[in-house]
Scaffold this motif. Structure first.
Motif, PDB file in Angstrom:
ATOM      1  N   GLU A  69      10.893  -7.971  -1.438  1.00  0.00           N
ATOM      2  CA  GLU A  69      10.152  -7.895  -2.697  1.00  0.00           C
ATOM      3  C   GLU A  69       8.675  -8.170  -2.468  1.00  0.00           C
ATOM      4  OE1 GLU A  69      11.969 -10.568  -5.388  1.00  0.00           O
ATOM      5  OE2 GLU A  69      13.830  -9.432  -5.577  1.00  0.00           O
ATOM      6  N   THR A  70       8.381  -9.072  -1.519  1.00  0.00           N
ATOM      7  CA  THR A  70       6.997  -9.371  -1.217  1.00  0.00           C
ATOM      8  C   THR A  70       6.296  -8.147  -0.637  1.00  0.00           C
ATOM      9  OG1 THR A  70       7.607 -11.667  -0.759  1.00  0.00           O
ATOM     10  CG2 THR A  70       5.474 -10.911   0.048  1.00  0.00           C
ATOM     11  N   TYR A  71       6.972  -7.452   0.253  1.00  0.00           N
ATOM     12  CA  TYR A  71       6.400  -6.225   0.801  1.00  0.00           C
ATOM     13  C   TYR A  71       6.175  -5.194  -0.290  1.00  0.00           C
ATOM     14  CZ  TYR A  71       6.992  -7.730   5.632  1.00  0.00           C
ATOM     15  OH  TYR A  71       6.906  -8.396   6.833  1.00  0.00           O
ATOM     16  N   GLU A  72       7.099  -5.146  -1.225  1.00  0.00           N
ATOM     17  CA  GLU A  72       6.983  -4.180  -2.312  1.00  0.00           C
ATOM     18  C   GLU A  72       5.743  -4.453  -3.150  1.00  0.00           C
ATOM     19  OE1 GLU A  72       8.514  -1.409  -3.039  1.00  0.00           O
ATOM     20  OE2 GLU A  72       9.646  -1.635  -1.180  1.00  0.00           O
ATOM     21  N   SER A  73       5.379  -5.736  -3.290  1.00  0.00           N
ATOM     22  CA  SER A  73       4.181  -6.047  -4.075  1.00  0.00           C
ATOM     23  C   SER A  73       2.941  -5.488  -3.397  1.00  0.00           C
ATOM     24  CB  SER A  73       4.048  -7.563  -4.268  1.00  0.00           C
ATOM     25  OG  SER A  73       3.808  -8.206  -3.030  1.00  0.00           O
ATOM     26  N   PHE A  74       2.979  -5.440  -2.087  1.00  0.00           N
ATOM     27  CA  PHE A  74       1.869  -4.845  -1.360  1.00  0.00           C
ATOM     28  C   PHE A  74       1.933  -3.322  -1.445  1.00  0.00           C
ATOM     29  CE2 PHE A  74      -0.578  -7.737   1.499  1.00  0.00           C
ATOM     30  CZ  PHE A  74      -1.761  -7.030   1.442  1.00  0.00           C
ATOM     31  N   HIS A  75       3.114  -2.780  -1.331  1.00  0.00           N
ATOM     32  CA  HIS A  75       3.256  -1.336  -1.386  1.00  0.00           C
ATOM     33  C   HIS A  75       2.858  -0.794  -2.752  1.00  0.00           C
ATOM     34  CE1 HIS A  75       4.843  -0.298   2.508  1.00  0.00           C
ATOM     35  NE2 HIS A  75       5.703  -1.306   2.451  1.00  0.00           N
ATOM     36  N   ALA A  76       2.905  -1.640  -3.769  1.00  0.00           N
ATOM     37  CA  ALA A  76       2.520  -1.193  -5.099  1.00  0.00           C
ATOM     38  C   ALA A  76       1.041  -0.858  -5.182  1.00  0.00           C
ATOM     39  CB  ALA A  76       2.859  -2.276  -6.129  1.00  0.00           C
ATOM     40  N   VAL A  77       0.253  -1.368  -4.243  1.00  0.00           N
ATOM     41  CA  VAL A  77      -1.175  -1.055  -4.224  1.00  0.00           C
ATOM     42  C   VAL A  77      -1.525  -0.270  -2.962  1.00  0.00           C
ATOM     43  CG1 VAL A  77      -1.862  -3.031  -5.622  1.00  0.00           C
ATOM     44  CG2 VAL A  77      -1.693  -3.282  -3.139  1.00  0.00           C
ATOM     45  N   PHE A  78      -0.512   0.333  -2.345  1.00  0.00           N
ATOM     46  CA  PHE A  78      -0.741   1.074  -1.114  1.00  0.00           C
ATOM     47  C   PHE A  78       0.036   2.382  -1.156  1.00  0.00           C
ATOM     48  CE2 PHE A  78       0.444   2.233   3.255  1.00  0.00           C
ATOM     49  CZ  PHE A  78      -0.818   2.335   3.831  1.00  0.00           C
ATOM     50  N   ASP A  79      -0.682   3.480  -0.913  1.00  0.00           N
ATOM     51  CA  ASP A  79      -0.073   4.809  -0.859  1.00  0.00           C
ATOM     52  C   ASP A  79      -0.289   5.357   0.546  1.00  0.00           C
ATOM     53  OD1 ASP A  79       0.742   7.408  -1.067  1.00  0.00           O
ATOM     54  OD2 ASP A  79      -0.531   7.913  -2.775  1.00  0.00           O
ATOM     55  N   PRO A  80       0.779   5.442   1.370  1.00  0.00           N
ATOM     56  CA  PRO A  80       0.616   5.881   2.762  1.00  0.00           C
ATOM     57  C   PRO A  80      -0.033   7.256   2.890  1.00  0.00           C
ATOM     58  CG  PRO A  80       2.799   4.965   2.415  1.00  0.00           C
ATOM     59  CD  PRO A  80       2.170   5.094   1.071  1.00  0.00           C
ATOM     60  N   GLU A  81       0.357   8.207   2.049  1.00  0.00           N
ATOM     61  CA  GLU A  81      -0.218   9.545   2.141  1.00  0.00           C
ATOM     62  C   GLU A  81      -1.709   9.537   1.814  1.00  0.00           C
ATOM     63  OE1 GLU A  81       1.984  12.214  -0.283  1.00  0.00           O
ATOM     64  OE2 GLU A  81       3.871  11.966   0.853  1.00  0.00           O
ATOM     65  N   TYR A  82      -2.077   8.785   0.782  1.00  0.00           N
ATOM     66  CA  TYR A  82      -3.492   8.693   0.422  1.00  0.00           C
ATOM     67  C   TYR A  82      -4.279   8.018   1.555  1.00  0.00           C
ATOM     68  CZ  TYR A  82      -7.725   7.219  -2.029  1.00  0.00           C
ATOM     69  OH  TYR A  82      -9.036   6.995  -2.386  1.00  0.00           O
ATOM     70  N   TYR A  83      -3.716   6.957   2.110  1.00  0.00           N
ATOM     71  CA  TYR A  83      -4.393   6.222   3.183  1.00  0.00           C
ATOM     72  C   TYR A  83      -4.571   7.117   4.406  1.00  0.00           C
ATOM     73  CZ  TYR A  83      -5.708   1.961   5.730  1.00  0.00           C
ATOM     74  OH  TYR A  83      -6.402   0.992   6.438  1.00  0.00           O
ATOM     75  N   TYR A  84      -3.582   7.930   4.709  1.00  0.00           N
ATOM     76  CA  TYR A  84      -3.653   8.838   5.850  1.00  0.00           C
ATOM     77  C   TYR A  84      -4.726   9.904   5.627  1.00  0.00           C
ATOM     78  CZ  TYR A  84      -2.190  12.365   9.259  1.00  0.00           C
ATOM     79  OH  TYR A  84      -2.169  13.282  10.278  1.00  0.00           O
ATOM     80  N   GLU A  85      -4.773  10.490   4.465  1.00  0.00           N
ATOM     81  CA  GLU A  85      -5.723  11.564   4.179  1.00  0.00           C
ATOM     82  C   GLU A  85      -7.159  11.058   4.107  1.00  0.00           C
ATOM     83  OE1 GLU A  85      -4.374  13.327   0.604  1.00  0.00           O
ATOM     84  OE2 GLU A  85      -2.584  14.249   1.516  1.00  0.00           O
ATOM     85  N   GLN A  86      -7.347   9.842   3.618  1.00  0.00           N
ATOM     86  CA  GLN A  86      -8.689   9.313   3.426  1.00  0.00           C
ATOM     87  C   GLN A  86      -9.268   8.693   4.695  1.00  0.00           C
ATOM     88  OE1 GLN A  86     -10.589   9.607   0.601  1.00  0.00           O
ATOM     89  NE2 GLN A  86      -8.900  10.911  -0.106  1.00  0.00           N
ATOM     90  N   ASN A  87      -8.467   8.546   5.725  1.00  0.00           N
ATOM     91  CA  ASN A  87      -8.933   7.898   6.952  1.00  0.00           C
ATOM     92  C   ASN A  87      -8.590   8.761   8.165  1.00  0.00           C
ATOM     93  OD1 ASN A  87      -9.793   5.080   5.877  1.00  0.00           O
ATOM     94  ND2 ASN A  87      -7.736   5.361   5.036  1.00  0.00           N
ATOM     95  N   PRO A  88      -9.320   9.841   8.361  1.00  0.00           N
ATOM     96  CA  PRO A  88      -9.014  10.732   9.498  1.00  0.00           C
ATOM     97  C   PRO A  88      -9.191  10.063  10.854  1.00  0.00           C
ATOM     98  CG  PRO A  88     -11.102  11.339   8.439  1.00  0.00           C
ATOM     99  CD  PRO A  88     -10.441  10.337   7.555  1.00  0.00           C
ATOM    100  N   ASP A  89      -9.993   8.978  10.926  1.00  0.00           N
ATOM    101  CA  ASP A  89     -10.171   8.288  12.206  1.00  0.00           C
ATOM    102  C   ASP A  89      -8.891   7.591  12.657  1.00  0.00           C
ATOM    103  OD1 ASP A  89     -10.710   6.631   9.890  1.00  0.00           O
ATOM    104  OD2 ASP A  89     -11.276   5.043  11.302  1.00  0.00           O
ATOM    105  N   LEU A  90      -7.944   7.391  11.742  1.00  0.00           N
ATOM    106  CA  LEU A  90      -6.694   6.714  12.082  1.00  0.00           C
ATOM    107  C   LEU A  90      -5.559   7.693  12.363  1.00  0.00           C
ATOM    108  CD1 LEU A  90      -6.739   3.923   9.333  1.00  0.00           C
ATOM    109  CD2 LEU A  90      -7.663   3.806  11.652  1.00  0.00           C
ATOM    110  N   GLN A  91      -5.752   8.947  12.058  1.00  0.00           N
ATOM    111  CA  GLN A  91      -4.651   9.896  12.137  1.00  0.00           C
ATOM    112  C   GLN A  91      -4.146  10.070  13.562  1.00  0.00           C
ATOM    113  OE1 GLN A  91      -6.041  13.452  10.182  1.00  0.00           O
ATOM    114  NE2 GLN A  91      -6.235  12.458   8.186  1.00  0.00           N
ATOM    115  N   GLU A  92      -5.083  10.195  14.512  1.00  0.00           N
ATOM    116  CA  GLU A  92      -4.649  10.370  15.899  1.00  0.00           C
ATOM    117  C   GLU A  92      -4.093   9.076  16.478  1.00  0.00           C
ATOM    118  OE1 GLU A  92      -7.750  11.975  18.250  1.00  0.00           O
ATOM    119  OE2 GLU A  92      -7.916  13.861  17.118  1.00  0.00           O
ATOM    120  N   ILE A  93      -4.613   7.945  16.009  1.00  0.00           N
ATOM    121  CA  ILE A  93      -4.193   6.661  16.573  1.00  0.00           C
ATOM    122  C   ILE A  93      -2.843   6.217  16.019  1.00  0.00           C
ATOM    123  CG2 ILE A  93      -4.851   4.225  16.818  1.00  0.00           C
ATOM    124  CD1 ILE A  93      -7.767   5.095  16.474  1.00  0.00           C
TER     125      ILE A  93
END
Length: 364
Positions: free
Chosen positions: A24-48
């Motif tokens: 449940e604690t992880y879920e509280s963090f995931h509620a403010v985190f979208d993996p797809e959005y984070y991936y698209e907005q940070n191209p410097d992390l995509q290869e890493i």
């Protein structure tokens, strides 16, 4: 090495609170985190990191937050921490707590959760109060003065104990109460604790930090940082790619520590540059104002003022009456020759007088 140290410090400081938490604690963090959005907005992390949601999430909670990266659209956790300082005393470095607060209370309250354009680059601040009428205040103000204005370059390490110098009378410290005893420099822990609280507000992890053995009155437990010379210190690294400045305001019983990034350094440099460039301009103006000085006319030779005096021809007219009187007493037919001023040109040979000018060297 600095980069490796910084990464390890950040990973440890943010991974430890996650150990032992429920799903449940992880879920509280995931509620403010979208993996797809984070991936698209940070191209410097995509290869890493690739497109792994778990890897992206771990990067977000360990490094992305303090770098100001958005976990999802319209929510910036670092901005939420900074613009809601009333939450700092409660949640301190608990980023999960900040996320839960936003989802349960902050969103409904309309709290700021995105960076604001305010024209400065302050990233953290904290204020405590002290009694300015007792000897302890001398130590507080002296330590505050010694960390004020410190600038850390990217990757540079800061040591509080080294910066405030050894706590001995020769360095200005006086005897004052500490926890359980009296000692020289008693009270400087309030300065280190206020600095640490400002670091927490800025999400800057400590390389070394020790809590007091008992509570202190000037801030909540968990935001304090005790100092013991040779044993306990407050140390941290500038994790940013810009200079980091510590600014301290300490007077009349109020101690405020604020942390600024590079733009303040640039602003201060811009403020000092006109002053430095303006000083020669002001120094040139008073020199030509008095018209008497042969001595001052020798000083502005590098500033080409003699050429201006020749173009004005006023000093030549002031010199002409003296030779004209001598010319009236002498032969009048020689006036054109003197108007050509060969003899005045010979006068500088008389005025050269290096021999009398060498007398001061003899007097030395």
């Amino acid at each position: 090495m600095h980069l490796l140290t910084i990464c390890c410090t950040i990973m440890l400081s943010f991974s430890r609170p996650l150990v032992g938490y429920s799903a449940e604690t992880y879920e509280s963090f995931h509620a403010v985190f979208d993996p797809e959005y984070y991936y698209e907005q940070n191209p410097d992390l995509q290869e890493i990191l690739g497109n792994s949601g778990e890897n992206l999430f771990q990067h977000f909670i360990t490094m992305g937050v303090r770098e100001g990266r958005l976990g999802r659209e319209n929510f910036n956790l670092k901005a939420y921490v900074f613009y809601n300082p009333d939450l700092l005393d409660t949640y301190k470095t608990d980023l999960l707590g900040y996320c839960r607060h936003y989802m349960t209370v902050g969103m409904a309250e309309g709290r700021i959760c995105m960076p604001q354009e305010e024209g400065d680059n302050k990233i953290g601040e904290y204020t405590t109060h002290y009694n300015a009428t007792i000897p302890r205040a001398i130590n507080v103000e002296l330590a505050a003065q010694r960390i004020n204005g410190c600038v850390l370059q990217p990757g540079e390490l800061f040591s509080f104990s080294d910066t405030v110098q050894s706590r001995i009378p020769q360095n200005g410290y006086v005897m004052a109460p500490a926890i359980g005893r009296y000692e020289y420099g008693g009270g400087i822990c309030q300065v280190s604790s206020t600095l640490y609280a400002a670091m927490c507000h800025a999400l800057i992890p400590a390389m070394e930090r020790h809590p007091h053995s008992s509570g202190v009155s000037y801030l909540p437990a968990g935001l304090d940082a005790t100092i013991s010379e040779g044993y306990k210190d407050l140390r941290f690294v500038n994790i940013y790619d810009k200079p980091l400045k510590i600014q301290v305001d300490c007077k009349e019983g109020v101690l405020t520590v604020s942390l600024w990034l590079g733009e303040l350094m640039t602003g201060n440099a811009d403020e000092t540059l006109p002053v430095e460039s303006g000083q020669p301009e002001q120094s040139e103006q008073p020199e030509p104002e008095p018209s008497e000085q042969p001595e001052q006319s020798e000083q502005p030779e590098p500033s080409e003022q003699p050429e201006q005096s020749e173009s004005s021809e006023q000093p030549e007219q002031s010199e002409q009456p003296e030779p004209s009187e001598q010319l009236e007493q002498s032969e009048s037919s020689e006036q054109p020759e003197q108007s050509e001023q060969p003899e005045p040109s010979e006068q500088p040979e008389q005025s050269e007088q290096p021999e009398p000018s060498e007398q001061p060297e003899q007097s030395e």
